[in-house]
Design a protein around this motif. Structure first.
Motif, PDB file in Angstrom:
ATOM      1  N   LEU A  35       5.379  -4.113   1.404  1.00 47.56           N
ATOM      2  CA  LEU A  35       5.115  -2.835   0.737  1.00 47.56           C
ATOM      3  C   LEU A  35       6.132  -1.775   1.139  1.00 47.56           C
ATOM      4  O   LEU A  35       6.555  -0.957   0.321  1.00 47.56           O
ATOM      5  CB  LEU A  35       3.711  -2.329   1.097  1.00 47.56           C
ATOM      6  N   GLY A  36       6.523  -1.777   2.399  1.00 49.12           N
ATOM      7  CA  GLY A  36       7.447  -0.760   2.893  1.00 49.12           C
ATOM      8  C   GLY A  36       8.776  -0.819   2.170  1.00 49.12           C
ATOM      9  O   GLY A  36       9.369   0.211   1.834  1.00 49.12           O
ATOM     10  N   ALA A  37       9.253  -2.033   1.904  1.00 48.44           N
ATOM     11  CA  ALA A  37      10.570  -2.198   1.289  1.00 48.44           C
ATOM     12  C   ALA A  37      10.526  -2.025  -0.226  1.00 48.44           C
ATOM     13  O   ALA A  37      11.531  -1.699  -0.845  1.00 48.44           O
ATOM     14  CB  ALA A  37      11.129  -3.574   1.636  1.00 48.44           C
ATOM     15  N   SER A  38       9.358  -2.245  -0.831  1.00 49.55           N
ATOM     16  CA  SER A  38       9.320  -2.240  -2.293  1.00 49.55           C
ATOM     17  C   SER A  38       8.670  -0.991  -2.877  1.00 49.55           C
ATOM     18  O   SER A  38       8.612  -0.833  -4.086  1.00 49.55           O
ATOM     19  CB  SER A  38       8.588  -3.489  -2.800  1.00 49.55           C
ATOM     20  N   THR A  39       8.172  -0.101  -2.023  1.00 47.59           N
ATOM     21  CA  THR A  39       7.526   1.105  -2.539  1.00 47.59           C
ATOM     22  C   THR A  39       7.974   2.329  -1.743  1.00 47.59           C
ATOM     23  O   THR A  39       8.549   2.197  -0.667  1.00 47.59           O
ATOM     24  CB  THR A  39       5.983   1.035  -2.426  1.00 47.59           C
ATOM     25  N   ASN A  40       7.670   3.505  -2.294  1.00 40.90           N
ATOM     26  CA  ASN A  40       7.904   4.741  -1.545  1.00 40.90           C
ATOM     27  C   ASN A  40       6.621   5.231  -0.889  1.00 40.90           C
ATOM     28  O   ASN A  40       6.488   6.402  -0.552  1.00 40.90           O
ATOM     29  CB  ASN A  40       8.458   5.826  -2.471  1.00 40.90           C
ATOM     30  N   LEU A  41       5.657   4.346  -0.733  1.00 40.27           N
ATOM     31  CA  LEU A  41       4.412   4.725  -0.092  1.00 40.27           C
ATOM     32  C   LEU A  41       4.660   4.971   1.394  1.00 40.27           C
ATOM     33  O   LEU A  41       5.590   4.422   1.978  1.00 40.27           O
ATOM     34  CB  LEU A  41       3.368   3.621  -0.265  1.00 40.27           C
ATOM     35  N   SER A  42       3.828   5.822   1.972  1.00 38.13           N
ATOM     36  CA  SER A  42       3.982   6.135   3.385  1.00 38.13           C
ATOM     37  C   SER A  42       2.611   6.473   3.951  1.00 38.13           C
ATOM     38  O   SER A  42       1.626   6.522   3.214  1.00 38.13           O
ATOM     39  CB  SER A  42       4.914   7.333   3.550  1.00 38.13           C
ATOM     40  N   ASP A  43       2.562   6.733   5.255  1.00 35.50           N
ATOM     41  CA  ASP A  43       1.282   7.087   5.865  1.00 35.50           C
ATOM     42  C   ASP A  43       0.701   8.357   5.249  1.00 35.50           C
ATOM     43  O   ASP A  43      -0.499   8.526   5.193  1.00 35.50           O
ATOM     44  CB  ASP A  43       1.468   7.276   7.377  1.00 35.50           C
ATOM     45  N   ARG A  44       1.576   9.253   4.782  1.00 37.00           N
ATOM     46  CA  ARG A  44       1.098  10.486   4.153  1.00 37.00           C
ATOM     47  C   ARG A  44       0.704  10.241   2.698  1.00 37.00           C
ATOM     48  O   ARG A  44      -0.123  10.942   2.143  1.00 37.00           O
ATOM     49  CB  ARG A  44       2.188  11.563   4.209  1.00 37.00           C
ATOM     50  N   PHE A  45       1.335   9.274   2.062  1.00 39.55           N
ATOM     51  CA  PHE A  45       1.012   8.916   0.680  1.00 39.55           C
ATOM     52  C   PHE A  45       0.657   7.441   0.585  1.00 39.55           C
ATOM     53  O   PHE A  45       1.426   6.642   0.086  1.00 39.55           O
ATOM     54  CB  PHE A  45       2.188   9.228  -0.256  1.00 39.55           C
ATOM     55  N   PRO A  46      -0.544   7.108   1.084  1.00 37.83           N
ATOM     56  CA  PRO A  46      -0.901   5.682   1.085  1.00 37.83           C
ATOM     57  C   PRO A  46      -1.182   5.135  -0.312  1.00 37.83           C
ATOM     58  O   PRO A  46      -1.135   3.933  -0.524  1.00 37.83           O
ATOM     59  CB  PRO A  46      -2.151   5.639   1.955  1.00 37.83           C
TER      60      PRO A  46
ATOM     61  N   ILE B 129      -5.583  10.370   9.931  1.00 42.87           N
ATOM     62  CA  ILE B 129      -5.269   9.625  11.147  1.00 42.87           C
ATOM     63  C   ILE B 129      -4.760   8.191  10.919  1.00 42.87           C
ATOM     64  O   ILE B 129      -3.725   7.823  11.467  1.00 42.87           O
ATOM     65  CB  ILE B 129      -6.503   9.600  12.097  1.00 42.87           C
ATOM     66  N   PRO B 130      -5.427   7.362  10.112  1.00 45.17           N
ATOM     67  CA  PRO B 130      -5.018   5.949  10.062  1.00 45.17           C
ATOM     68  C   PRO B 130      -3.562   5.764   9.609  1.00 45.17           C
ATOM     69  O   PRO B 130      -3.072   6.502   8.761  1.00 45.17           O
ATOM     70  CB  PRO B 130      -5.979   5.331   9.036  1.00 45.17           C
ATOM     71  N   ARG B 131      -2.926   4.812  10.214  1.00 49.79           N
ATOM     72  CA  ARG B 131      -1.533   4.487   9.886  1.00 49.79           C
ATOM     73  C   ARG B 131      -1.445   3.037   9.448  1.00 49.79           C
ATOM     74  O   ARG B 131      -2.308   2.237   9.787  1.00 49.79           O
ATOM     75  CB  ARG B 131      -0.636   4.712  11.122  1.00 49.79           C
ATOM     76  N   TYR B 132      -0.377   2.704   8.714  1.00 54.67           N
ATOM     77  CA  TYR B 132      -0.265   1.355   8.166  1.00 54.67           C
ATOM     78  C   TYR B 132       1.017   0.688   8.615  1.00 54.67           C
ATOM     79  O   TYR B 132       2.037   1.361   8.793  1.00 54.67           O
ATOM     80  CB  TYR B 132      -0.302   1.417   6.634  1.00 54.67           C
ATOM     81  N   GLU B 133       0.954  -0.621   8.766  1.00 55.22           N
ATOM     82  CA  GLU B 133       2.151  -1.374   9.145  1.00 55.22           C
ATOM     83  C   GLU B 133       2.922  -1.723   7.870  1.00 55.22           C
ATOM     84  O   GLU B 133       2.883  -2.853   7.394  1.00 55.22           O
ATOM     85  CB  GLU B 133       1.748  -2.639   9.913  1.00 55.22           C
ATOM     86  N   TRP B 134       3.607  -0.711   7.339  1.00 57.97           N
ATOM     87  CA  TRP B 134       4.277  -0.854   6.031  1.00 57.97           C
ATOM     88  C   TRP B 134       5.326  -1.944   6.022  1.00 57.97           C
ATOM     89  O   TRP B 134       5.594  -2.554   4.982  1.00 57.97           O
ATOM     90  CB  TRP B 134       4.910   0.477   5.623  1.00 57.97           C
ATOM     91  N   GLU B 135       5.953  -2.179   7.170  1.00 60.04           N
ATOM     92  CA  GLU B 135       7.087  -3.114   7.185  1.00 60.04           C
ATOM     93  C   GLU B 135       6.642  -4.566   7.293  1.00 60.04           C
ATOM     94  O   GLU B 135       7.436  -5.469   7.099  1.00 60.04           O
ATOM     95  CB  GLU B 135       8.042  -2.763   8.325  1.00 60.04           C
ATOM     96  N   LYS B 136       5.377  -4.785   7.643  1.00 61.56           N
ATOM     97  CA  LYS B 136       4.928  -6.179   7.763  1.00 61.56           C
ATOM     98  C   LYS B 136       4.720  -6.777   6.373  1.00 61.56           C
ATOM     99  O   LYS B 136       4.171  -6.130   5.494  1.00 61.56           O
ATOM    100  CB  LYS B 136       3.626  -6.253   8.562  1.00 61.56           C
ATOM    101  N   ILE B 137       5.139  -8.016   6.206  1.00 60.92           N
ATOM    102  CA  ILE B 137       5.103  -8.625   4.876  1.00 60.92           C
ATOM    103  C   ILE B 137       3.787  -9.335   4.614  1.00 60.92           C
ATOM    104  O   ILE B 137       3.163  -9.161   3.579  1.00 60.92           O
ATOM    105  CB  ILE B 137       6.285  -9.607   4.718  1.00 60.92           C
ATOM    106  N   TRP B 138       3.325 -10.130   5.563  1.00 62.45           N
ATOM    107  CA  TRP B 138       2.170 -10.983   5.286  1.00 62.45           C
ATOM    108  C   TRP B 138       0.841 -10.393   5.714  1.00 62.45           C
ATOM    109  O   TRP B 138      -0.143 -10.511   4.991  1.00 62.45           O
ATOM    110  CB  TRP B 138       2.354 -12.362   5.922  1.00 62.45           C
TER     111      TRP B 138
END
Lengths: 403, 272
Positions: A35-46, B129-138
C-alpha cells in the motif's frame, strides 16, 4: 449508422486497452510492493480514493437497482419494467466492482472474508461488509434469469422465479440498511469532519442522495446504451425517472439545507477556504442546478437536457462522497491528500471493466427489452434485436406478476 | 480495578527515556544507531532497562509504526504522546472484525491475527493515534501503545513509567490517580490549569494529563465531547432493526395494496 460507429468503437477499444494496462500495472504495484508504494495514503490519511470513490460512490451509484426493484415489484408501476434489468445489472456490476476494489484497499486482502466469522455487531463497517456481500449475491441472482434464459436452462429458472419476490424484498431491505450505513460510517468523527459535511443526519442524506444518483445513473446508462447499441427505451419513461429524480433531489436539498441552517453551518461560508469552495461546488453544481433544470419542462423532455441533468446529479454525488471522505477531513489532518496515479488507475480501470461488461451484456443478453406489447402504451421498437427479445421479457413479467 | 497512567507535563524534563524504553520492550529500532549498538542482545532486566533508557533517551519525532510513544516539545513544555486507552474506545467499536479489545485492567489491545487492514480504527480515533505499517507488503499491522499489557499481566508496570527518572508519568489505579491529580491541582492552583485531561474526554481515558498551559497548546484535541464516540454510532445503529422491520412491513403492505389494485383491474377489464 453502423458504418460511422465502427471506427468509434475501435477508438474506445484502444482507450479501454490503455486503461486496463494501467490498471494491470497498478495491480502489480499494489500486491507486490504494498500500500505504501502504490498509494498516497498515510497515517494522517488512512482512507483515500479507494474508500471515497470506489466504496462510497460505487455503492451509491448502484442504488438504481433497489430503487427500480421497489418501483416495479413493490409499487407495481409496470411502465417502468423495461428498465428493471439494466438497473439490476448496474447494481450487480457496481457491487462486484466494490468487492474487487476492496481487495486492493484492505491491508490483508486474503482476510477480506473475515467479517463472516469474526463478528463485531457494534461496528458499522461490519454491517456494511455483510450487506454488501449479501446484496451482491442477491443482485446476481436477480439478474441471473437473463443469463439462464439465454442458455435455455429451464430448471434453475423455475426455482429462481419461485424465490424471486422474497429475494427482491430482501434486496431492498439490505439496500436501505447499508446505503444509509455508509453515511453512519462517518458519525464517529464529529470532531474531525468539517461541519459542512458532518451531521447526525448523515445516514439519511446518504440514502436519499443514493436513490437520486441511482436514478441518474439509470438515465445515463439508458441514454448511452440507446446511442451506442440502439437499445430501445421509451423517452417518456426516462422523463418520468427524471421527474422522480427531481423530487428525490428536492427532498435531499430540503433535508440538507435545513440541517445546515439549524446547525448554523452557513456562517462558515464567510471563510474563503478550500472546504467552502468544495461545498459550494457540490451544492450549486450538483444539487441546485440539476433541480432547476429538471423543473423546466423543455429541458426535462429534451433527451440531451435530461442527460445533462443526470450527469450533474452524478457529479454532485461524487463530489459529496469525496468531500465527506477526503476534503472534509483535510482540516483535521493538517494536510492534503491527492491520490497517486496508481490509485486512480485501479479505480478507472475497474469502472472501465464494469462499463465494458455492461455493454457486452446489452449486446448479447436481453437487458433492454421494450415494454410489453399487451400493455397498450408500448414504446416504438427501434431495433430488430429488441423485437426478437420481446418474448422472454413478457414471460418473466407474467410470472412475477402472478407470484 | 482499572489501571491508568498519569502524565504531569509540569514535571517532565524531556529526557526521552520513556520513548527509548518503549522501543526496547516493543523491539522497535532505535533512532540513534550508536544507541542500538549499546543495546544488549539478551532481554534486559527491569534495572537494566532503566539504566539503558535513561542514558539513551529519545526526544522528538512523530508517532509511527516504529514509534508508539514519542516526546514532543511544545515551546518549553514536553508532552508524551501515546494511546489514551479510552474507557469506551472508538477503535474497539469501529473494528469490523473485533481486532481491538478494552481489557478489564485498562489497556486497549490489538490482535493482529484478526485484523484485515481496513484502517477504520485510524480513521475514527479521535486522538489520531493508530499507525500503519504502510511499507509491509503481505502482513501490515496497525501499531499503537498497548500499555505494556503483557508486562502488566506479569505484575510489572509499563516500561515508560518504570524508567521515568522524575515520576512525570506514574502508573496506578485510575481512581487513585484521579485523586492524586486533584490533589496536585488543589495544592498548587496557580501552577496547573484546572482540568484533568482524560477524566471526561470521550467518556474518560486511562491516560490522564496535567498541564500548566492550556491543553490546546500541547497539541491535544480540546474540542472532544464528553460522550463516548461509539454512542454517536450506536444511537443510529440501534434504530436499525426497528427501521428494517418497519420498512419490511411497509413494503409488504404497499405490495399487497398495489397488487390487489391490479387484480381488480384485471377482473374489471373483460366486462368493459
Amino acid at each position: 449508422m453502423h458504418l460511422n460507429k465502427l471506427p468509434k468503437l475501435t477508438f474506445w477499444r484502444a482507450v479501454l486497452a490503455l486503461i486496463l494496462a494501467a490498471g494491470a500495472y497498478s495491480t502489480y504495484a499494489r500486491f507486490f510492493h504494498g500500500l505504501g508504494a502504490s498509494t498516497n495514503l498515510s497515517d494522517r490519511f488512512p482512507w483515500g480514493l479507494w474508500i471515497g470513490f470506489d466504496v462510497l460512490c460505487g455503492v451509491g451509484t448502484a442504488a438504481g437497482g433497489f430503487t427500480l426493484a421497489a418501483i416495479v415489484y413493490v409499487f407495481h408501476l409496470e411502465r417502468f419494467r423495461p428498465i428493471i434489468r439494466p438497473a439490476i445489472l448496474i447494481a450487480f456490476l457496481g457491487y462486484a466492482r466494490v468487492g474487487t476494489t476492496m481487495l486492493y484497499e484492505v491491508g490483508r486482502p486474503i482476510r477480506i472474508w473475515y467479517p463472516l466469522i469474526l463478528w463485531n455487531p457494534r461496528s458499522v463497517l461490519f454491517e456494511v461488509a455483510w450487506c454488501v456481500m449479501l446484496y451482491v449475491t442477491v443482485a446476481g441472482l436477480e439478474f441471473s434469469p437473463v443469463i439462464l434464459e439465454r442458455l435455455g436452462w429451464k430448471a434453475p429458472l423455475k426455482i429462481l422465479k419461485a424465490v424471486m419476490l422474497p429475494l427482491v424484498f430482501f434486496g431492498i431491505l439490505l439496500s436501505t440498511m447499508h446505503q444509509s450505513s455508509l453515511g453512519s460510517l462517518f458519525l464517529i468523527v464529529p470532531t474531525k469532519l468539517h461541519p459542512y459535511w458532518y451531521s447526525p443526519l448523515l445516514p439519511l442524506f446518504f440514502i436519499v442522495s443514493a436513490v437520486g444518483v441511482g436514478l441518474a445513473l439509470l438515465i445515463l446508462a439508458s441514454h448511452l446504451s440507446a446511442r451506442a447499441f440502439g437499445a430501445c427505451i421509451e423517452q417518456s419513461i426516462l422523463v418520468d425517472l427524471g421527474k422522480a429524480m427531481a423530487v428525490v433531489m428536492l427532498l435531499y436539498a430540503t433535508l440538507r439545507f435545513q440541517d445546515l441552517w439549524e446547525r448554523g453551518t452557513f456562517a462558515y461560508l464567510r471563510q474563503p477556504t478550500v472546504e467552502t469552495t468544495a461545498f459550494l461546488l457540490e451544492c450549486l453544481l450538483g444539487v441546485v442546478l440539476p433541480i432547476v433544470l429538471l423543473l423546466i419542462r423543455r429541458v426535462r423532455e429534451d433527451p440531451e437536457g435530461l442527460f445533462a441533468a443526470a450527469v450533474l446529479v452524478i457529479t454532485g454525488f461524487l463530489l459529496n462522497r469525496l468531500n465527506v471522505s477526503v476534503t472534509g477531513l483535510e482540516g483535521w489532518a493538517g494536510g492534503s491528500y491527492f491520490p497517486r496515479w496508481t490509485e486512480v488507475a485501479v479505480s478507472v480501470s475497474t469502472v472501465a471493466a464494469a462499463v465494458f461488461a455492461f455493454g457486452w451484456a446489452v449486446r448479447y443478453l436481453s437487458v433492454f427489452p421494450p415494454a410489453r406489447p399487451s400493455d397498450g402504451k408500448t414504446g416504438e421498437i427501434t431495433s430488430a434485436r429488441a423485437a426478437r427479445e420481446l418474448k422472454p421479457a413478457t414471460r418473466e413479467a407474467e410470472l412475477v406478476s402472478r407470484a | 480495578m482499572s489501571k491508568a497512567i498519569l502524565v504531569d507535563t509540569t514535571r517532565c524534563i524531556g529526557c526521552g527515556a520513556c520513548a527509548t524504553a518503549c522501543k526496547v520492550v516493543n523491539k522497535l529500532p532505535l533512532s540513534d544507531p550508536g544507541a542500538a549498538h549499546d543495546l544488549p542482545t539478551k532481554p534486559l532486566s527491569d534495572d537494566g532497562l532503566v539504566a539503558f533508557a535513561q542514558s539513551h533517551g529519545e526526544v522528538g519525532g512523530n508517532l509511527s509504526a516504529g514509534a508508539l510513544n514519542v516526546v514532543e516539545a511544545h515551546g518549553n513544555v514536553f508532552v508524551r504522546r501515546f494511546c489514551m486507552h479510552c474507557a469506551d474506545p472508538t477503535c474497539v467499536s469501529v473494528c469490523p472484525v473485533g481486532a481491538f479489545e478494552k481489557t478489564q485492567t485498562g489497556p486497549v489491545v490489538y490482535n493482529q491475527d484478526r485484523c484485515i487492514g481496513c484502517r477504520y480504527c485510524m480513521m475514527a480515533c479521535p486522538f489520531g493515534i493508530p499507525r500503519y505499517e504502510w511499507e509491509k507488503i503481505w502482513a501490515p499491522r496497525v501499531r499503537k501503545c498497548h500499555m505494556c499489557a503483557a508486562r502488566q499481566a506479569k505484575g510489572l508496570q509499563p516500561a515508560c513509567t518504570l524508567v521515568c527518572p522524575v515520576q512525570a508519568a506514574i502508573f496506578g489505579e485510575r481512581d487513585e490517580l484521579l485523586k492524586e491529580a486533584e490533589n496536585r491541582i488543589r495544592q498548587d492552583p496557580g501552577k496547573y490549569v484546572n482540568h484533568i485531561y482524560g477524566q471526561a474526554e470521550v467518556g474518560g481515558t486511562s491516560v490522564l494529563y496535567l498541564s500548566a498551559v492550556p491543553f490546546e497548546e500541547l497539541g491535544l484535541p480540546t474540542d472532544l465531547p464528553h460522550d463516548a464516540l461509539p454512542n454517536y454510532t450506536y444511537r443510529v445503529l440501534s434504530k436499525l432493526p426497528r427501521l428494517v422491520a418497519a420498512t419490511g412491513v411497509l413494503l409488504g403492505g404497499i405490495f399487497w395494496i398495489t397488487n390487489r389494485r391490479e387484480e381488480v383491474a384485471k377482473k374489471e377489464k373483460p366486462e368493459k
